[in-house]
Design an enzyme around this catalytic site. Structure first.
Site, mmCIF file in Angstrom:
data_model
loop_
_atom_site.group_PDB
_atom_site.id
_atom_site.type_symbol
_atom_site.label_atom_id
_atom_site.label_comp_id
_atom_site.label_asym_id
_atom_site.label_seq_id
_atom_site.Cartn_x
_atom_site.Cartn_y
_atom_site.Cartn_z
ATOM 1 N N HIS A 1 16.082 23.119 -0.354
ATOM 2 C CA HIS A 1 16.637 22.507 0.855
ATOM 3 C C HIS A 1 17.376 21.211 0.549
ATOM 4 C CE1 HIS A 1 17.019 21.457 5.057
ATOM 5 N NE2 HIS A 1 16.336 20.338 4.884
ATOM 6 N N ASP B 1 16.961 27.644 -0.239
ATOM 7 C CA ASP B 1 16.385 26.855 0.854
ATOM 8 C C ASP B 1 15.468 27.756 1.677
ATOM 9 O OD1 ASP B 1 15.782 25.284 3.039
ATOM 10 O OD2 ASP B 1 17.861 24.777 3.531
ATOM 11 N N SER C 1 20.009 19.327 7.831
ATOM 12 C CA SER C 1 18.617 19.412 8.257
ATOM 13 C C SER C 1 18.478 18.879 9.691
ATOM 14 C CB SER C 1 17.726 18.656 7.266
ATOM 15 O OG SER C 1 16.373 18.988 7.428
#
Length: 400
Positions: free
Chosen positions: A368, A335, A169
């Protein structure tokens, strides 16, 4: 709040086991007026400090160092009990003895990013010019700023080249920036669930969170410390909204569905009748106990500004041209924050730039946050990539 030791310019000796995974303590590297941090906004930050954790042993030739870059709402406590929450480290699925990032083999460094709120200089830190918290007087920072600060920390260890830079991320954005800004210092890079620039949708979600914080009367235009208050309500709502994007519809259905919270019938009120409501409220209320509201504004803005191609005339492949770094890019099917299309764009650019890259799309319904969870296929891929890179690097067992 943390057991912090000052490290002013001193270097860490090879072979020194600085921290055990079970009982680590945070260190802080301080940088004085003679070592300013140049920022993309055009000013220099000085003095400043970086809080960090290390695990394992740096070998004699300093070739086994892995830098882990943390995600937006994480910090440097990736493999130890968190000093505020008392919970296990944030990435124990990946970091520790016998894990893919094996602390019996590698020397692992994770620092709190500049602009953060767990010991590194950020908006909650004291502005030496005023003696008060920086608040919104703190300069706006970027992902490249974070990476430059990390590079200054790595210099303190006398490490010329990192064996690997790893992150997911926002951490994955830092990994990519490391490979572009310091290609000669990165042997391998593991970029997980990320992108080379933030999408319009993600910028929109971040703006929603920022507006929730700033709409809280207790935010006080960023001066809440001076007023003895804290925008708990606004930050909690921001966290709740963001947390939804870290999950998936399938995961929410599997975990909660429409199940009621400690009741069989609706209350016909605005209490948390549903388990998913109670879960989100818990996520919000627990988050405000460990995170600074202004830091949330600054870090989300840093992610929004991130755009590697923008510095290369809009040609992403040009950023990676000629790199010798070995890459592994990982995405997850469910995600929707950083979908697989973003990872494929990274891979295409790396291929066009002539880089060595492997790519894996993990089939999962965990969304995610899958990169932080017990996802066996991802763990196996990370292990295989690091083992292969370690063989190419000529790494054996870490020295003790």
């Amino acid at each position: 709040m943390m057991n912090i030791h000052s490290v002013k310019g001193q270097k860490i000796a090879a072979g020194e086991r600085t921290q055990e995974v079970d009982h680590p303590h945070s260190l802080v590297a301080q940088f004085g007026a003679d070592q300013p941090l140049p920022l993309d906004c055009g000013i220099e930050l000085s003095p400043f400090q970086i809080a960090y954790q290390t695990y394992g042993t740096l070998n004699a030739d300093k070739s086994n160092a892995i830098l882990v870059c943390h995600a937006l709402t994480m910090d440097q406590h990736i493999a130890n009990v968190h000093p505020i929450t008392g919970k296990p480290g944030g990435w124990l699925t990946l970091v520790g003895p016998g894990k893919p990032i094996d602390t019996d083999r590698y020397f692992v460094i994770c620092s709190n990013v500049i602009g953060g709120c767990m010991g590194s200089t950020g908006p909650a830190s004291i502005n030496p010019a005023t003696g008060k918290a920086w608040g919104l007087d703190f300069p706006v920072i970027t992902i490249p700023d974070m990476v430059r600060a990390q590079a200054m920390l790595i210099d303190r260890f006398g490490i010329d080249k990192l064996f690997c830079v790893v992150g997911g991320s926002m951490g994955g954005m830092q990994v990519l920036q490391w490979s572009v800004a310091f290609p000669e210092r990165v042997f391998s890079a593991l970029a997980i669930a990320c992108a080379t620039r933030h999408s319009a949708q993600n910028i929109a979600f971040h703006e929603l969170g920022r507006q929730a914080v700033m709409a809280d009367p207790d935010w006080q235009h960023g001066r809440y410390f001076e007023h003895g208050c804290f925008p708990h309500r606004g930050l909690a709502v921001a966290r709740m909204a963001a947390h939804i994007t870290y999950l998936s519809d399938a995961a929410l259905h599997r975990k909660f569905g429409r199940k009621m919270q400690d009741r069989e019938l609706p209350t016909f009120s605005f209490d948390a009748d549903f388990q998913v409501e109670s879960y989100l409220r818990y996520q919000g209320s627990s988050f405000v106990e460990r995170f600074d509201a202004n830091s949330y504004l600054y870090l989300t803005r840093a992610m929004d500004y991130f755009d590697i191609a923008a510095d290369h005339d809009g040609v992403l492949a040009a950023a990676f041209r000629g790199t010798q770094t070995r890459f592994c890019v990982v995405s997850f099917t469910s995600d929707w924050l950083f979908p697989t299309s973003e990872s494929r764009a990274i891979v295409h650019a790396l291929n066009a730039g002539g880089a060595r890259v492997s790519f894996a799309e993990i089939v999962t319904d965990k969304g995610h946050d899958a990169f932080l969870l017990d996802e066996p296929e991802f763990i196996d891929i990370a292990r295989a990539f690091l083992q292969s890179a370690g063989t190419a690097r000529g790494l054996g067992k870490a020295e003790h």
